[in-house]
Structures are given as C-alpha cells and as structure tokens.
Design a protein around this motif. Sequence first.
Motif, PDB file in Angstrom:
ATOM      1  N   TYR A 198       0.828  -1.212   0.000  1.00 16.95           N
ATOM      2  CA  TYR A 198       0.000   0.000   0.000  1.00 16.95           C
ATOM      3  C   TYR A 198       0.858   1.255   0.000  1.00 16.95           C
ATOM      4  N   ALA A 199       1.900   1.270   0.849  1.00 16.90           N
ATOM      5  CA  ALA A 199       2.753   2.458   0.957  1.00 16.90           C
ATOM      6  C   ALA A 199       3.447   2.758  -0.360  1.00 16.90           C
ATOM      7  N   LEU A 200       3.986   1.732  -1.032  1.00 15.65           N
ATOM      8  CA  LEU A 200       4.651   1.936  -2.318  1.00 15.65           C
ATOM      9  C   LEU A 200       3.695   2.535  -3.341  1.00 15.65           C
ATOM     10  N   ALA A 201       2.539   1.887  -3.518  1.00 15.18           N
ATOM     11  CA  ALA A 201       1.585   2.356  -4.522  1.00 15.18           C
ATOM     12  C   ALA A 201       1.028   3.727  -4.164  1.00 15.18           C
ATOM     13  N   ASN A 202       0.799   3.973  -2.886  1.00 10.91           N
ATOM     14  CA  ASN A 202       0.237   5.250  -2.461  1.00 10.91           C
ATOM     15  C   ASN A 202       1.223   6.397  -2.665  1.00 10.91           C
ATOM     16  N   VAL A 203       2.495   6.156  -2.334  1.00 10.35           N
ATOM     17  CA  VAL A 203       3.511   7.184  -2.577  1.00 10.35           C
ATOM     18  C   VAL A 203       3.615   7.481  -4.067  1.00 10.35           C
ATOM     19  N   GLY A 204       3.599   6.420  -4.893  1.00 10.49           N
ATOM     20  CA  GLY A 204       3.630   6.627  -6.335  1.00 10.49           C
ATOM     21  C   GLY A 204       2.436   7.431  -6.825  1.00 10.49           C
ATOM     22  N   ALA A 205       1.242   7.166  -6.274  1.00  6.30           N
ATOM     23  CA  ALA A 205       0.041   7.910  -6.667  1.00  6.30           C
ATOM     24  C   ALA A 205       0.151   9.382  -6.281  1.00  6.30           C
ATOM     25  N   TRP A 206       0.672   9.651  -5.076  1.00  4.83           N
ATOM     26  CA  TRP A 206       0.850  11.045  -4.662  1.00  4.83           C
ATOM     27  C   TRP A 206       1.907  11.743  -5.511  1.00  4.83           C
TER      28      TRP A 206
ATOM     29  N   LEU B  41      -0.546   1.741 -10.779  1.00  7.09           N
ATOM     30  CA  LEU B  41      -0.546   1.981  -9.334  1.00  7.09           C
ATOM     31  C   LEU B  41      -1.960   1.964  -8.766  1.00  7.09           C
ATOM     32  N   LEU B  42      -2.922   2.497  -9.518  1.00  6.49           N
ATOM     33  CA  LEU B  42      -4.310   2.466  -9.063  1.00  6.49           C
ATOM     34  C   LEU B  42      -4.869   1.043  -9.096  1.00  6.49           C
ATOM     35  N   ILE B  43      -4.413   0.245 -10.044  1.00  3.33           N
ATOM     36  CA  ILE B  43      -4.788  -1.172 -10.077  1.00  3.33           C
ATOM     37  C   ILE B  43      -4.294  -1.869  -8.813  1.00  3.33           C
ATOM     38  N   SER B  44      -3.079  -1.532  -8.382  1.00  2.47           N
ATOM     39  CA  SER B  44      -2.531  -2.122  -7.163  1.00  2.47           C
ATOM     40  C   SER B  44      -3.310  -1.665  -5.933  1.00  2.47           C
ATOM     41  N   LEU B  45      -3.639  -0.385  -5.883  1.00  5.77           N
ATOM     42  CA  LEU B  45      -4.413   0.117  -4.749  1.00  5.77           C
ATOM     43  C   LEU B  45      -5.800  -0.507  -4.699  1.00  5.77           C
ATOM     44  N   THR B  46      -6.362  -0.787  -5.870  1.00  6.90           N
ATOM     45  CA  THR B  46      -7.660  -1.464  -5.912  1.00  6.90           C
ATOM     46  C   THR B  46      -7.542  -2.901  -5.433  1.00  6.90           C
ATOM     47  N   GLY B  47      -6.438  -3.558  -5.819  1.00  7.38           N
ATOM     48  CA  GLY B  47      -6.245  -4.957  -5.448  1.00  7.38           C
ATOM     49  C   GLY B  47      -6.530  -5.910  -6.582  1.00  7.38           C
ATOM     50  N   LEU B  48      -6.265  -5.469  -7.822  1.00  3.50           N
ATOM     51  CA  LEU B  48      -6.484  -6.323  -8.990  1.00  3.50           C
ATOM     52  C   LEU B  48      -5.229  -7.153  -9.269  1.00  3.50           C
TER      53      LEU B  48
ATOM     54  N   ALA C 292       1.254  -5.944  -6.498  1.00  2.91           N
ATOM     55  CA  ALA C 292       1.506  -6.222  -5.081  1.00  2.91           C
ATOM     56  C   ALA C 292       0.249  -6.029  -4.249  1.00  2.91           C
ATOM     57  N   GLY C 293      -0.594  -5.070  -4.636  1.00  2.00           N
ATOM     58  CA  GLY C 293      -1.826  -4.828  -3.896  1.00  2.00           C
ATOM     59  C   GLY C 293      -2.773  -6.015  -3.938  1.00  2.00           C
ATOM     60  N   PHE C 294      -2.833  -6.681  -5.104  1.00  2.00           N
ATOM     61  CA  PHE C 294      -3.677  -7.870  -5.209  1.00  2.00           C
ATOM     62  C   PHE C 294      -3.183  -8.961  -4.266  1.00  2.00           C
TER      63      PHE C 294
ATOM     64  N   VAL D  91       6.141  -2.500  -7.885  1.00  2.00           N
ATOM     65  CA  VAL D  91       4.792  -2.936  -7.520  1.00  2.00           C
ATOM     66  C   VAL D  91       4.360  -4.121  -8.376  1.00  2.00           C
ATOM     67  N   ALA D  92       4.651  -4.045  -9.685  1.00  2.00           N
ATOM     68  CA  ALA D  92       4.307  -5.152 -10.575  1.00  2.00           C
ATOM     69  C   ALA D  92       5.152  -6.382 -10.274  1.00  2.00           C
ATOM     70  N   TYR D  93       6.431  -6.171  -9.989  1.00  2.00           N
ATOM     71  CA  TYR D  93       7.334  -7.290  -9.712  1.00  2.00           C
ATOM     72  C   TYR D  93       6.917  -8.035  -8.445  1.00  2.00           C
ATOM     73  N   LEU D  94       6.552  -7.283  -7.408  1.00  2.00           N
ATOM     74  CA  LEU D  94       6.094  -7.923  -6.160  1.00  2.00           C
ATOM     75  C   LEU D  94       4.765  -8.645  -6.353  1.00  2.00           C
ATOM     76  N   GLY D  95       3.984  -8.193  -7.320  1.00  2.00           N
ATOM     77  CA  GLY D  95       2.753  -8.901  -7.622  1.00  2.00           C
ATOM     78  C   GLY D  95       3.005 -10.234  -8.297  1.00  2.00           C
ATOM     79  N   LEU D  96       4.072 -10.298  -9.102  1.00  2.00           N
ATOM     80  CA  LEU D  96       4.407 -11.535  -9.806  1.00  2.00           C
ATOM     81  C   LEU D  96       5.259 -12.468  -8.955  1.00  2.00           C
ATOM     82  N   PHE D  97       6.150 -11.883  -8.163  1.00  2.00           N
ATOM     83  CA  PHE D  97       7.069 -12.691  -7.341  1.00  2.00           C
ATOM     84  C   PHE D  97       7.049 -12.199  -5.891  1.00  2.00           C
TER      85      PHE D  97
END
Length: 498
Positions: free
Chosen positions: A352-360, A395-402, A406-408, A484-490
């Motif tokens: 959340y912190a990674l994606a949120n900082v990126g969004a800000w 980043l918004l996809i991650s915050l949503t949890g798709l 990493a958010g998913f 964020v994408a890498y942590l979602g995959l691995f």
Amino acid sequence: MHDLLPSLHGQLNQVLDSLPYFMPEIYLSALFILVLVTDLIFGKDSAWICRILVCFGLLIVLYHDLLQVGITNAGGRLFFGEMLLLTHTSLVFKLIIDVISIILLLFFGWDDELKSHTKGLSDLYSITIAVIFGLHLMGMASNLLSIYLSVEMVSIGSYLMVAYKSEKGLSSEAGLKYVLFGAASSAIMLYGISLLYGFGGTLDLFNGAMQLGLSHVNPISASLALTLFLAGMGFKLSFVPMHFWVPDIYQGTPAPIAAFLSTVVKVAAFSLLVNFLTPFLYPQWHAFDFRLFFSVVGIITMIAGNFAATLQHNVKRMLAYSSIGHTGFALMAMVTFSSQGLSVLAFYLFAYALANVGAWMLASYFADAAGADDMNGYKGLGFKYPLAGVCFVILLISLTGLPLTAGFYGKFLTFSAVYQVYQDGHNIWLLLLMITGAVTTVVSLFYYIKIPLNLFLRKTDRTTGFAAANPFLLTSVAIITILVAYLGLFPDILTKYL
C-alpha cells in the motif's frame, strides 16, 4: 540522593547494555544534529546538501536496521528499563518506514509547491528526521510513558510539516486544524493512559501487573480506559470516527507531506498498536473484546472511506478517503491476532505504501505539469504524458487490489489469513469483515477508475498550459511501478522475510 548511589552502577550498566539495540536510533539522532548544523552554517542554500545528507544518512540507518535481524530472530528484547521492545515485527515495520522515508525525502525536492517555499527546505529535512526518530520509537514502545512520548514527538513534528507552507492559505488552515484535532486526540489518549495507570498500578505493558490490575476493576471502567486510549491511536491510524481531519489536511498540505502522513506514520501506528495489544492477547484477557472492537471499526472504516471517495472530484481528497478505506482493510489482517496475520499486515502495508507514494507523486506531477488538481483537469493528459498515465493506471490497479500487482497479493493474503482464523472459530465478525472487504474492493473500482477514464478516454479542447515536469520524479514513479508489478508476480522475494 544517597539512596540512589547503590543502584546507580547497575542502572548505568543497563543503559550501556541497551545501546546495541538502539544503534539505528543513535544514528538518526546524529543525522538530525548534522542536518541542523548544516542548515545553520550554509543557510538557505543548504537544501541540496541537507537532502544528500538525509538520504545517505537514512541508508546508513537502514544498514544498521538490517544488522539487528540476528537479534530479533533470537526472540524479542526489552531494553532501557523495559521502555522499548525490539522484536522481528517491530524491526520489519522500521525497515518499511526507512525505505519509504528515503523515497519521500527525494520527493520533497521534486514538488514545485514545496520548492517554492521562500525559506527553502532545509528546516523541513531536519523536522522529518526528528519525526522518523519518533516513528522508530513508536514501533518499539512497550511502556505507556514511552508510547505517549513517542506519539507526541511524531505529532509535534507532523504539525510543523503540515503547516510548513504557511504562506498558502489552505496550508495554514490545514495546519491549524491538524494541531487542534491532534491536541484533542492526545488529551483523550492521555486520559485513557491515566486511567490504565490508575487501574493497573503500572505503566509497563509486559510484566502482567497491568492486566491483573484491570481484571480487578469494573469491566466497564477498564473498557472505557482502553477505548479512550484506542481513540487517541485512531487519530494516527485515521479510522472512523477519528478520521474527520484527513480530507481537509491532505488537500491543504503539499503532496509529499500528505504522502508522508498517509504511509510511514500509519505504518508506525500499526506497529505501536501491535505492541500494545500483544500482552492483552497472550494469555487471553476477556474483560474487553479487542476483536469485536476492531472488527466493528474496520467494517465502518472500509464503508465510510470507500463510499465517500466515490463522491470526490479533487484528486487529493479522493486519495485521502481511499487511505481511510485502506486503514479499515489493514485492520482485517490485524484482528486475526496471529503471527501469520502480522506478516500479512507488514506485506499489505508495504504494498500500500509503495503504490500510495507513487500515486501522490503522480498527483504532484500532473499538478506541476498541467495544473490538474481535479478529475476534469486530467482529461486527455494520458496522451500528453503517456508514461505518467500508464504508471498511474498500474498503481491504481494495485491500490484497488487487482491481479498481477503487489496490492492484489496483499489483499489475497489478508483474506486468506482471516478465513483461516474464521474456520477455527466461525466468528461472525470475521465473516462480516471479509464480506465488507470484498464489497468495498469492488466499490473502490468506481473512484479509482475515474482517473484512467479521464486520462485516456476523454478528450479536452485545451492546447496550452502544459509544461515539462521533473524527469527525476517520473523516473522514480516508473521504478516504483515496476517494483509494484514485480512484487505482484514474485511476492515470495519479500514474504519469506516477514
């Protein structure tokens, strides 16, 4: 004085023995003094020097955090007269705080609103290091006194950060509101602490005396004391009903400061809450149902944060309400009260912190480049700034949890941890938490999708007023998006250490 002399030698030895567990904080203290002196010597032109110092200094602090892994793997350690507690969980939260803080300190110098400050940013860097020191203490506090002192250290520094851009009317208003609400919440928490001390007869959380003392008083009185304390903590976590300050303060303060408050401060508050709850849960203490309390708070917070976000048009206010919703979701992982739940909480907060900082960062990027502060201002900007637009979508996809982010994976782990505990006891509140989490995740799509919709699917007649924003800011956002994408995959690359 003479009565103290026989014990003075032992106390000094205890302090010296505690120093190895406090090395990152000692380096933070030295860094604060170094930045402060640099500012005094070089004046307004010292901002770039201070920036280099704080980032390099935090890397050293991060290194000393990693050196404590061996200590925490051998078990928790109370030190400085049992005022602080170093555990694997508190160390993980400190690492998250330091990693995100480095990114944020770089962000400070890339935001046009902050850079335009007439006095420069040198003071802000020294204030931020002092706040990070307080965040470390919050993560390790194991005594009611150390809890209050660390929270107040963070609060005072946060007030200064929010009001730093004081020549701007909206920022001054945000600073004043934050001080007033913060003072009220501190008073509430301090009253709760005084009651806990009066009922329990001690400030120490881990010697068992407080829980024993609370068990001998009226359960309603003990519950009132705990509720007042948790209400004060709710101000830092921004859960309902202690959330009312968030939208106005986040909108009025510069984007880097809002990102700081919504990430590292929240991470430290969760770490403090874990330390506070642990002695009440093991062995079980039944006078106050913490699971019921946080389940109800989590459900209401997810509903209020996500549904209120759907009504927002200003990007900052939307991100503010979404952060409230994420607090409610993070409470899901915490109410499992299990080691697996704590690991999941750490992963979820980092994602959340990674994606949120990126969004800000991107909110700041589009504000600087195109003067876009609300949804309508984003129309067509995805084609004007394609890389920034694509990063924002991911980043918004991650915050949503798709999926594939990493958010998913963070949300998947959270649901798994809650469901596993639910199977053991079939607690109806855990079931309601999972249902609410699923529903509000769908609801979050309705407000997060507004940004991609305006970026790429809506056109604008505007042809002027575009500028080239800071390339370093865009590069950092791209790196965060890849991570964020890498942590979602691995995700295993991180989860095995939590």
